[in-house]
Scaffold this motif. Structure first.
Motif, PDB file in Angstrom:
ATOM      1  N   ARG A  77     -69.247 -13.095 -54.960  1.00 46.51           N
ATOM      2  CA  ARG A  77     -68.659 -11.763 -54.858  1.00 46.51           C
ATOM      3  C   ARG A  77     -68.169 -11.300 -56.213  1.00 46.51           C
ATOM      4  NH1 ARG A  77     -63.897 -11.680 -51.991  1.00 46.51           N
ATOM      5  NH2 ARG A  77     -63.650 -13.931 -52.038  1.00 46.51           N
ATOM      6  N   ARG A  78     -68.439 -10.057 -56.538  1.00 50.89           N
ATOM      7  CA  ARG A  78     -67.956  -9.512 -57.802  1.00 50.89           C
ATOM      8  C   ARG A  78     -66.564  -8.920 -57.613  1.00 50.89           C
ATOM      9  NH1 ARG A  78     -69.882  -4.163 -61.236  1.00 50.89           N
ATOM     10  NH2 ARG A  78     -68.580  -4.595 -63.061  1.00 50.89           N
ATOM     11  N   ILE A  79     -65.679  -9.202 -58.576  1.00 53.92           N
ATOM     12  CA  ILE A  79     -64.358  -8.597 -58.598  1.00 53.92           C
ATOM     13  C   ILE A  79     -64.278  -7.710 -59.830  1.00 53.92           C
ATOM     14  CG2 ILE A  79     -61.873  -8.998 -58.697  1.00 53.92           C
ATOM     15  CD1 ILE A  79     -62.256 -11.637 -57.398  1.00 53.92           C
ATOM     16  N   GLU A  80     -64.042  -6.447 -59.627  1.00 48.00           N
ATOM     17  CA  GLU A  80     -64.003  -5.502 -60.736  1.00 48.00           C
ATOM     18  C   GLU A  80     -62.665  -5.564 -61.462  1.00 48.00           C
ATOM     19  OE1 GLU A  80     -65.033  -1.619 -59.440  1.00 48.00           O
ATOM     20  OE2 GLU A  80     -67.043  -2.191 -58.766  1.00 48.00           O
ATOM     21  N   GLY A  81     -62.705  -5.237 -62.756  1.00 41.41           N
ATOM     22  CA  GLY A  81     -61.495  -5.217 -63.561  1.00 41.41           C
ATOM     23  C   GLY A  81     -61.642  -6.071 -64.798  1.00 41.41           C
ATOM     24  N   MET A  82     -60.645  -6.013 -65.686  1.00 38.84           N
ATOM     25  CA  MET A  82     -60.631  -6.864 -66.857  1.00 38.84           C
ATOM     26  C   MET A  82     -60.265  -8.288 -66.446  1.00 38.84           C
ATOM     27  SD  MET A  82     -61.664  -5.051 -69.285  1.00 38.84           S
ATOM     28  CE  MET A  82     -61.307  -6.145 -70.675  1.00 38.84           C
ATOM     29  N   PRO A  83     -60.857  -9.296 -67.110  1.00 41.99           N
ATOM     30  CA  PRO A  83     -60.657 -10.688 -66.673  1.00 41.99           C
ATOM     31  C   PRO A  83     -59.205 -11.120 -66.554  1.00 41.99           C
ATOM     32  CG  PRO A  83     -62.481 -10.568 -68.215  1.00 41.99           C
ATOM     33  CD  PRO A  83     -61.860  -9.197 -68.183  1.00 41.99           C
ATOM     34  N   ASP A  84     -58.358 -10.756 -67.520  1.00 40.37           N
ATOM     35  CA  ASP A  84     -56.967 -11.197 -67.435  1.00 40.37           C
ATOM     36  C   ASP A  84     -56.255 -10.580 -66.238  1.00 40.37           C
ATOM     37  OD1 ASP A  84     -57.365  -8.802 -68.880  1.00 40.37           O
ATOM     38  OD2 ASP A  84     -55.380  -8.920 -69.781  1.00 40.37           O
ATOM     39  N   ASP A  85     -56.552  -9.298 -65.948  1.00 42.35           N
ATOM     40  CA  ASP A  85     -55.956  -8.657 -64.780  1.00 42.35           C
ATOM     41  C   ASP A  85     -56.439  -9.321 -63.491  1.00 42.35           C
ATOM     42  OD1 ASP A  85     -54.593  -6.817 -66.370  1.00 42.35           O
ATOM     43  OD2 ASP A  85     -56.252  -5.383 -66.321  1.00 42.35           O
ATOM     44  N   VAL A  86     -57.742  -9.649 -63.446  1.00 43.22           N
ATOM     45  CA  VAL A  86     -58.317 -10.261 -62.249  1.00 43.22           C
ATOM     46  C   VAL A  86     -57.692 -11.628 -61.994  1.00 43.22           C
ATOM     47  CG1 VAL A  86     -60.419 -11.293 -61.312  1.00 43.22           C
ATOM     48  CG2 VAL A  86     -60.481  -9.001 -62.307  1.00 43.22           C
ATOM     49  N   VAL A  87     -57.546 -12.441 -63.045  1.00 43.37           N
ATOM     50  CA  VAL A  87     -56.942 -13.763 -62.879  1.00 43.37           C
ATOM     51  C   VAL A  87     -55.510 -13.631 -62.389  1.00 43.37           C
ATOM     52  CG1 VAL A  87     -56.207 -15.863 -64.060  1.00 43.37           C
ATOM     53  CG2 VAL A  87     -58.423 -14.841 -64.606  1.00 43.37           C
ATOM     54  N   ARG A  88     -54.765 -12.729 -62.985  1.00 38.57           N
ATOM     55  CA  ARG A  88     -53.354 -12.557 -62.607  1.00 38.57           C
ATOM     56  C   ARG A  88     -53.228 -12.096 -61.145  1.00 38.57           C
ATOM     57  NH1 ARG A  88     -52.125 -10.249 -66.844  1.00 38.57           N
ATOM     58  NH2 ARG A  88     -52.565  -8.113 -66.186  1.00 38.57           N
ATOM     59  N   GLU A  89     -54.078 -11.151 -60.747  1.00 35.86           N
ATOM     60  CA  GLU A  89     -54.005 -10.615 -59.386  1.00 35.86           C
ATOM     61  C   GLU A  89     -54.522 -11.607 -58.344  1.00 35.86           C
ATOM     62  OE1 GLU A  89     -56.161  -6.978 -59.649  1.00 35.86           O
ATOM     63  OE2 GLU A  89     -54.699  -6.036 -61.000  1.00 35.86           O
ATOM     64  N   LEU A  90     -55.398 -12.515 -58.768  1.00 39.20           N
ATOM     65  CA  LEU A  90     -55.931 -13.521 -57.853  1.00 39.20           C
ATOM     66  C   LEU A  90     -54.862 -14.537 -57.461  1.00 39.20           C
ATOM     67  CD1 LEU A  90     -58.603 -14.482 -56.497  1.00 39.20           C
ATOM     68  CD2 LEU A  90     -58.942 -15.956 -58.484  1.00 39.20           C
ATOM     69  N   VAL A  91     -53.857 -14.731 -58.328  1.00 36.85           N
ATOM     70  CA  VAL A  91     -52.805 -15.735 -58.135  1.00 36.85           C
ATOM     71  C   VAL A  91     -53.453 -17.100 -57.864  1.00 36.85           C
ATOM     72  CG1 VAL A  91     -50.635 -16.305 -56.983  1.00 36.85           C
ATOM     73  CG2 VAL A  91     -51.389 -13.926 -57.100  1.00 36.85           C
ATOM     74  N   PRO A  92     -54.106 -17.686 -58.865  1.00 34.35           N
ATOM     75  CA  PRO A  92     -54.818 -18.956 -58.666  1.00 34.35           C
ATOM     76  C   PRO A  92     -53.893 -20.058 -58.174  1.00 34.35           C
ATOM     77  CG  PRO A  92     -55.393 -17.964 -60.776  1.00 34.35           C
ATOM     78  CD  PRO A  92     -54.208 -17.204 -60.253  1.00 34.35           C
ATOM     79  N   ASP A  93     -54.376 -20.798 -57.187  1.00 32.09           N
ATOM     80  CA  ASP A  93     -53.591 -21.899 -56.636  1.00 32.09           C
ATOM     81  C   ASP A  93     -54.315 -23.213 -56.894  1.00 32.09           C
ATOM     82  OD1 ASP A  93     -55.728 -21.864 -54.909  1.00 32.09           O
ATOM     83  OD2 ASP A  93     -54.584 -21.225 -53.153  1.00 32.09           O
ATOM     84  N   ALA A  94     -53.829 -24.276 -56.265  1.00 31.47           N
ATOM     85  CA  ALA A  94     -54.384 -25.614 -56.504  1.00 31.47           C
ATOM     86  C   ALA A  94     -55.753 -25.808 -55.886  1.00 31.47           C
ATOM     87  CB  ALA A  94     -53.421 -26.668 -55.975  1.00 31.47           C
ATOM     88  N   HIS A  95     -56.292 -24.781 -55.238  1.00 31.88           N
ATOM     89  CA  HIS A  95     -57.660 -24.825 -54.724  1.00 31.88           C
ATOM     90  C   HIS A  95     -58.588 -23.925 -55.544  1.00 31.88           C
ATOM     91  CE1 HIS A  95     -55.801 -26.674 -51.199  1.00 31.88           C
ATOM     92  NE2 HIS A  95     -57.005 -27.006 -50.792  1.00 31.88           N
ATOM     93  N   THR A  96     -58.163 -23.534 -56.730  1.00 28.61           N
ATOM     94  CA  THR A  96     -58.928 -22.573 -57.536  1.00 28.61           C
ATOM     95  C   THR A  96     -59.341 -23.171 -58.869  1.00 28.61           C
ATOM     96  OG1 THR A  96     -57.622 -20.776 -56.560  1.00 28.61           O
ATOM     97  CG2 THR A  96     -58.903 -20.254 -58.532  1.00 28.61           C
TER      98      THR A  96
END
Length: 338
Positions: free
Chosen positions: A216-235
């Motif tokens: 799946r594509r997530i639109e946006g700048m990479p830093d914004d996408v990472v921050r909004e994704l809230v990566p957890d221990a399964h990421t």
């Protein structure tokens, strides 16, 4: 917990909604060389269709026959068949030989009729929201309770209650939609990762996302996408654009997150330069920089995008499974040192 078990529950829920009787079977104990670990899940439909596995195929035929017979008895209103029961295979060497369990392995199972499906729907919804959920089954009553769980909790069985932990699918966020990302995405999808791709360059994303079925594509700048994704221990997060303007900003956020794996494309020389930039310009700590896997991937001598993708995904799986890595010597001038 394997995400395969979530698929088993999803299939079981769909079958029940279609009017089928369904039985769930969980591995609770193994001895010797049993093929599937405790917690492995199988769903058996009333017509013998199955989802999942408890033995890798060794005992499934017998188990399906016995489960179908039990379902027919339950339809005849035989008392007590609505409750979970214990089953065992391969307890003796003779039985192990009969059912094809390797090296005398044996396993004990809990077989439960799926009567109330409300907990299944709740569990699937909560794991889809990236929650870890513990499911506790009381054998005497067949009741199920769902409670929050934490990473690292293992299956527990004391003979009267069975607690299994279900978690979200493992996620892989790829920064960049180039040819290498395509290959990585294809392999990761086969391993049942939820693959996300971020690349703000339309000339890349529009064409190459067509070559990433299941991603799946997530639109946006990479830093914004990472921050909004809230990566957890399964990421897991891997930067593959080879463009510092995109990779560095994504890594800046990723290294300060709970992602279990963060990697970046580039030679050793480029990785050292990147670490200096992140430390000097963004004040990223040495501890955070030590989390960066770079050059990304295991040292397989990979040359083609497909081979490099294998090495990258292999390292992600190695870290996910906490397998000790081996030490390698890599050349200094390769663009991708693997």
């Amino acid at each position: 917990m394997e995400s395969l078990d979530l698929r088993v529950l999803a299939d079981a829920l769909e079958w029940r909604h279609a009017g089928h009787a369904v039985t769930l079977v969980t591995v609770v104990q193994t001895w010797g060389s049993a093929p599937r670990p405790p917690g492995s899940l199988l769903a058996v439909r009333d017509d013998g269709v199955v989802s999942g596995s408890v033995s890798g195929g060794c005992v499934e035929d017998d188990l399906i026959a016995r489960t179908k017979a039990r379902i027919r008895q339950a339809d005849g209103r035989v008392p007590g068949l609505e409750k979970p029961v214990m089953m065992a295979y391969g307890v003796s060497q003779e039985e192990a030989d009969r059912f094809g369990l390797p090296c005398g392995g044996s396993l004990r199972l809990v077989q439960e009729p799926l009567l109330d499906t409300s907990w299944v729907a709740q569990l699937l919804a909560r794991t889809a929201a990236h929650e870890l959920v513990a499911r506790t089954l009381t054998l005497a009553t067949g009741t199920v309770q769902l409670t929050p769980a934490v990473r690292g909790h293992a299956m527990q069985f004391d003979g009267s209650t069975l607690t299994t932990v279900f978690g979200p699918k493992w996620r892989l966020l790829l920064i960049g939609a180039g040819q290498l990302s395509q290959a990585v995405a294809q392999i990761a999808v086969m391993l049942d990762f939820d693959v996300l791709v971020c690349d703000p360059r339309e000339e890349y994303a529009a064409v190459l996302m067509a070559g990433m079925p299941g991603a799946r594509r997530i639109e946006g700048m990479p830093d914004d996408v990472v921050r909004e994704l809230v990566p957890d221990a399964h990421t897991a997060i891997v930067a593959l654009t080879h463009d510092p303007k995109l990779d560095d900003m994504a890594l800046l956020e990723a290294l300060q997150s709970n992602a279990f794996y963060v990697g970046a494309l580039g030679s050793r020389r480029n990785q050292e330069a990147r670490k200096r930039r992140l430390a000097e310009h963004f004040d990223v700590s040495a501890e955070a920089l030590a989390r960066l896997h770079g050059p990304v991937g295991l040292a397989l001598g990979a040359k083609t995008p497909a081979e490099i993708a294998v090495s990258i995904v292999a390292e992600i799986v190695q870290v996910k499974n906490k397998v000790a890595a081996f030490t390698v010597t890599a050349p200094e001038n390769d663009c991708v040192t693997l």
